[in-house]
Design a protein around this motif. Structure first.
Motif, PDB file in Angstrom:
ATOM      1  N   GLY B  27       0.806  -1.219   0.000  1.00  0.00           N
ATOM      2  CA  GLY B  27       0.000   0.000   0.000  1.00  0.00           C
ATOM      3  C   GLY B  27       0.840   1.271   0.000  1.00  0.00           C
ATOM      4  O   GLY B  27       0.320   2.350  -0.278  1.00  0.00           O
ATOM      5  N   ASP B  28       2.131   1.152   0.312  1.00  0.00           N
ATOM      6  CA  ASP B  28       3.000   2.338   0.257  1.00  0.00           C
ATOM      7  C   ASP B  28       3.044   2.890  -1.162  1.00  0.00           C
ATOM      8  O   ASP B  28       3.002   2.131  -2.130  1.00  0.00           O
ATOM      9  N   THR B  29       3.207   4.194  -1.279  1.00  0.00           N
ATOM     10  CA  THR B  29       3.589   4.716  -2.589  1.00  0.00           C
ATOM     11  C   THR B  29       5.085   4.446  -2.749  1.00  0.00           C
ATOM     12  O   THR B  29       5.796   4.229  -1.765  1.00  0.00           O
ATOM     13  N   GLY B  59       1.587  14.833  -5.781  1.00  0.00           N
ATOM     14  CA  GLY B  59       1.398  14.832  -7.232  1.00  0.00           C
ATOM     15  C   GLY B  59       1.514  16.175  -7.911  1.00  0.00           C
ATOM     16  O   GLY B  59       1.230  16.292  -9.095  1.00  0.00           O
ATOM     17  N   VAL B  60       1.951  17.205  -7.180  1.00  0.00           N
ATOM     18  CA  VAL B  60       1.944  18.547  -7.734  1.00  0.00           C
ATOM     19  C   VAL B  60       3.293  18.964  -8.330  1.00  0.00           C
ATOM     20  O   VAL B  60       3.348  19.583  -9.390  1.00  0.00           O
ATOM     21  N   CYS B  61       4.398  18.594  -7.667  1.00  0.00           N
ATOM     22  CA  CYS B  61       5.680  19.220  -7.991  1.00  0.00           C
ATOM     23  C   CYS B  61       6.525  18.474  -9.031  1.00  0.00           C
ATOM     24  O   CYS B  61       7.443  19.033  -9.596  1.00  0.00           O
ATOM     25  N   LEU B  65      10.079  12.225  -9.831  1.00  0.00           N
ATOM     26  CA  LEU B  65      10.082  11.397 -11.037  1.00  0.00           C
ATOM     27  C   LEU B  65      11.174  10.328 -10.979  1.00  0.00           C
ATOM     28  O   LEU B  65      12.326  10.618 -10.684  1.00  0.00           O
ATOM     29  N   VAL B  66      10.777   9.103 -11.233  1.00  0.00           N
ATOM     30  CA  VAL B  66      11.711   7.978 -11.294  1.00  0.00           C
ATOM     31  C   VAL B  66      11.350   7.139 -12.510  1.00  0.00           C
ATOM     32  O   VAL B  66      10.334   7.380 -13.176  1.00  0.00           O
ATOM     33  N   GLN B  75       5.593   9.413 -11.503  1.00  0.00           N
ATOM     34  CA  GLN B  75       5.534  10.130 -10.233  1.00  0.00           C
ATOM     35  C   GLN B  75       5.519   9.120  -9.088  1.00  0.00           C
ATOM     36  O   GLN B  75       4.515   8.448  -8.852  1.00  0.00           O
ATOM     37  N   ALA B  76       6.637   9.053  -8.365  1.00  0.00           N
ATOM     38  CA  ALA B  76       6.764   8.051  -7.301  1.00  0.00           C
ATOM     39  C   ALA B  76       5.722   8.248  -6.204  1.00  0.00           C
ATOM     40  O   ALA B  76       5.287   7.285  -5.587  1.00  0.00           O
TER      41      ALA B  76
END
Ligand code: FAD
Ligand code: FES
Lengths: 503, 102
Positions: B27-29, B59-61, B65-66, B75-76
Motif C-alpha cells: 500500500g506504500d507509494t 502529485g503537484v511538484c 520522477l523515477v 511520479q513516485a
C-alpha cells in the motif's frame, strides 16, 4: 444503497448528470447531496481512497493513527460514511485532465465533456454539469536552497504520516506561517519526530491588521484550537520569531538551515527542513476549463469567481471548497453541500424553494464556520520577503531552474505578464505546469511593473492539466474533441471547399 | 530522514532501487517506500543535473520522477509499490513533455 465503485474506464457510463472532481470534504459532500436528490453522479479523485487532504487515508486509519492526528481528523469518518452510503459512482485513482463544453460534430452543444485517466487508460465522458472540488496546494516558498533533497513541504510530511506511518527521524526544522503550521508541528511532535526548531515567519505587522477581526476570531472555533496548538508546540520546541531571512544550505543535499532573526544569523545543522506558508486554491483545472478568476489581495492568490451557489463564469461548472478560495475543512464540506443542492436545482430535481429550504441551515452553519477566516487570512498572510524573492539567485521555477533574477531581467524587454515572459524563458513550462511558480512569477512581475498582480494576470493554463501518457492516449477514440482535449486546439484539415482564410 | 511508526504494520513487498533490493509495506507509494528506506535523491534535473527528491508528496511538484520497470517520468508519490518492481533514479531525461509523455 451504496456507492458504485468504478475501477476501469470501460466501467464508466457514457453520460452522468453530475461529475464531481475531488473526494475531499467539499467533493464528498457535493456528491452526496446531489445523489440524495436523485442525480446520477460520478466522483473522480486521484487518490486511492476518499478523504482529500485533511481526511487522507481515513478509511484505512488505525485507532493509533486517529488518536495521533486528533479529533478534527477523525471527524472525516462521518462525511465519508454518508458518501459511501449514497448512490453515486466513485472512481478512485482517476485523474480528470480536461473539462470543456461538449461540442458534438453534429447537433447542438450541450453539457460538458471530461477527460479521465484511470488504471492506465484514458476516456472522454459526458456530464450535464460538473463541480470542481480540487482543493488546495501549499503555497510556493521560494527561498535559496528550497530545491535541495531534504527540503520538503510540511504537508508532505503529514501525507507520509497519514498514508504510510512515516515520521521524520533526523534533526527536523519546520519553518513558515499559516494556521496549519502549528497543527502540522504538533502532529509531528506528537508522533515522536525530532523537531529541533519551529521557525515562525509570520510578519509582525500582520497583528495590527488582523486585530480588526479579532472579536470574530475569538468567538470562532479557530480561536481556542489555535491557542491550544501554540501552547503545545511551545512546551516542546524552541520557536524562533522575528525572522527576516531563511535559507536552506548544503552541497547536493540539505545540511543546514540559515536563519536571520532579531538576534542575528544562526546556522542550524538540519537533516530535514519542512516548509509551509499557507495554502492556495488548486487552480489548474478551473483555469483550463475557462472559469474566470480574480486576484484576492487578502489571500494573496487568484481565486475563481463564484456566486453564492458556487456557480462559476462557465454555465455548467460549479466550484466548491478550498478550490474556490481557502475556507478550511468544515467550510469546504458545507460549501460542497450547497454546490450539490445547486446542481440538483439547475438540473430540475429541486424547485427553488426546496433548494433554499435545504440550504438555509447549511448556510447558517457555514456563516459561523467562516467567522474567524478574515482574522486568519490577515494574521498569516506571508510576508513579501518569502513570496517575492529579492535574491536574484533564488530559483523560482523548480522544473526549469529559472531564477528570480532571470525573470526580472526580462522586464526591460517589454514583458508585461507571465505568458509573454515565456517567449524568453522556459519558466512555467516544465511538468508541474506552473503550479510551483505561477503565483511567484505574477507577483515578481507586478512588483517590477509597480501594478497590482490582478493586472499582470496568471499563466494561460491548457488541457491536459495532468500528463496523459501515449499508452493512455492510444485508448482514446481519435475524434476532434479528443484531439482538442489533449492538445488544446483542433487543426481542421484544409479542404478544397473550405479554404483556410487568412484573417 | 524518516522512520516507520511501530504501530504501522502490514504485509511486506520487495522491490529494487537501482538494483538494490528493498522492502516496503503493502500500500506504500513508491516515494514513501524509498523515503522509509533512506533514499532521499530520486532524480537529477535535465537542466543542471542537480539532485532532487520528493517535495510535495501529492502529485503537484514532479520532483519525485523515477523510472519504473523501464518507463521514465513516473511520479513516485502517486504510484503504489508492487512486488518485484524495478525502480531507478531518473537521470535528466529531458524527453518529458507536459502534453504527451511516453
Ligand atoms: C498537504 C495539505 C495538508 C492539509 N492538512 C490539513 C489538516 O490536517 N487539517 C485541516 O484542517 N486542513 C488541512 N489542509 C487544508 C485542506 O485543504 C482543507 O481544509 C480541506 O481538505 C479542503 O477540502 P476540499 O474538499 O476543498 O479539498 P481537498 O481535501 O484538498 O480535496 C481535493 C481532492 O481533489 C483531488 N484532485 C485535485 N485535482 C484533481 C483532478 N484533476 N483529478 C482528480 N482528483 C483531483 C485531490 O487529490 C484531493 O483528494 C491541508 C491542505 C494541504 C494542501
Ligand atoms: S513529490 Fe511532488 S509530485 Fe511527487
Amino acid at each position: 444503497m451504496s456507492v458504485h465503485p468504478v475501477s476501469a474506464v470501460s466501467d464508466l457510463e457514457e453520460i452522468y448528470d453530475l461529475l464531481v472532481v475531488g473526494a475531499g470534504p467539499a467533493g464528498l459532500s457535493a456528491a452526496t447531496a446531489a445523489a440524495e436528490c436523485g442525480l446520477s453522479v460520478l466522483l473522480c479523485d486521484d487518490n486511492g481512497s476518499p478523504g482529500g487532504q485533511i481526511y487522507r487515508g481515513i478509511t484505512e486509519a488505525s485507532a493509533a493513527t486517529k488518536s495521533r492526528l486528533g479529533k478534527d481528523y477523525a471527524a472525516g469518518e462521518g462525511i465519508v460514511t454518508r458518501f459511501l452510503a449514497s448512490s453515486a459512482s466513485y472512481a478512485a485513482r482517476a485523474s480528470v485532465w480536461s473539462i470543456a463544453p461538449h461540442e458534438p460534430e453534429t447537433g447542438e452543444a450541450s453539457g460538458l465533456e471530461a477527460g479521465v485517466s484511470l488504471a492506465g487508460a484514458a476516456r472522454l465522458i459526458r456530464a450535464r454539469r460538473a463541480i470542481l472540488a480540487t482543493g488546495a496546494l501549499e503555497r510556493p516558498f521560494p527561498i535559496p536552497g528550497w530545491t535541495l533533497p531534504g527540503v520538503m513541504t510540511a504537508g508532505s510530511a503529514q501525507i507520509a504520516m497519514k498514508t504510510a506511518g512515516l515520521v521524520p527521524s533526523g534533526r527536523t526544522v519546520i519553518a513558515g506561517t499559516g494556521p496549519l503550521l502549528y497543527l502540522l508541528a504538533s502532529q509531528l511532535i506528537g508522533a515522536g519526530a525530532s523537531v529541533i526548531a519551529v521557525i515562525d515567519t509570520t510578519p509582525n505587522g500582520n497583528k495590527r491588521r488582523a486585530l480588526a477581526h479579532a472579536i470574530d476570531f475569538v468567538r470562532s472555533a479557530y480561536g481556542l484550537k489555535g491557542a491550544r496548538l501554540l501552547a503545545q508546540v511551545h512546551r516542546h520546541v524552541r520557536v524562533i520569531r522575528n525572522v527576516t531571512a531563511l535559507e536552506a544550505a548544503g552541497n547536493g543535499g540539505l545540511s543546514e538551515v540559515v536563519v536571520t532573526h532579531r538576534g542575528g544569523t544562526e546556522r542550524l545543522p538540519t537533516d530535514l527542513l519542512l516548509l509551509h506558508q499557507g495554502i492556495v486554491p488548486n487552480l489548474n483545472l478551473s483555469l483550463a476549463s475557462g472559469c474566470a478568476s480574480g486576484w484576492n489581495e487578502r489571500q494573496a492568490t487568484f481565486t475563481p469567481t463564484v456566486d453564492e451557489w458556487c456557480q462559476t463564469s462557465m454555465p455548467d461548472i460549479g466550484i466548491a471548497g478550498d478550490a474556490g478560495g481557502i475556507i478550511g475543512a468544515e467550510g469546504s464540506a458545507l460549501h460542497g453541500t450547497l454546490a450539490g443542492l445547486a446542481a440538483a436545482w439547475r438540473l430540475g430535481r429541486l424547485s427553488e424553494r426546496e433548494r433554499d429550504e435545504r440550504a438555509a441551515p447549511v448556510r447558517a452553519i457555514l456563516r459561523s464556520a467562516l467567522r474567524g477566516r478574515p482574522f486568519i487570512d490577515e494574521l498569516f498572510r506571508p510576508s513579501d520577503d518569502f513570496r517575492i524573492p529579492a535574491n536574484p539567485e533564488t530559483i523560482v521555477c523548480r522544473c526549469e531552474e529559472v531564477t528570480a533574477g532571470a525573470i526580472r531581467a526580462t522586464m526591460p524587454l517589454g514583458v508585461r505578464g507571465p505568458n509573454q515572459m515565456k517567449a524568453y524563458l522556459r519558466c512555467g513550462m516544465g511538468p508541474c505546469q506552473g503550479r510551483l511558480c505561477g503565483l511567484t512569477v505574477t507577483e515578481i512581475i507586478a512588483q517590477e511593473r509597480g501594478v497590482a498582480p490582478g493586472e499582470v494576470g496568471y499563466y494561460n493554463v491548457r488541457t491536459p492539466i495532468k500528463p496523459v501518457t501515449l499508452k493512455e492516449l492510444a485508448a482514446l477514440p481519435q475524434s476532434d474533441s479528443a484531439i482538442k482535449a489533449v492538445a488544446g486546439i483542433v487543426e481542421k484539415p484544409v479542404s478544397a471547399n473550405h479554404p483556410q482564410s487568412h484573417v | 530522514m524518516f522512520r516507520r511508526l511501530p504501530d504501522r504494520q502490514g504485509d511486506l513487498v520487495t522491490f529494487t532501487f537501482d538494483g538494490t533490493p528493498l522492502t516496503a509495506l503493502m500500500g506504500d507509494t513508491v516515494a514513501a517506500a524509498l523515503l522509509a528506506a533512506g533514499v532521499t535523491r530520486f532524480r537529477t534535473t535535465p537542466v543542471s543535473g542537480a539532485e532532487r527528491g520528493p517535495y510535495c508528496m501529492m502529485g503537484v511538484c514532479f520532483e519525485c520522477l523515477v523510472s519504473i520497470n523501464g518507463r521514465g517520468n513516473r511520479q513516485a508519490c502517486l504510484t503504489t509499490v508492487e512486488e518485484g518492481m524495478q525502480v531507478e533514479t531518473q537521470h535528466g531525461a529531458a524527453t518529458y513533455s507536459t502534453e504527451i509523455s511516453a
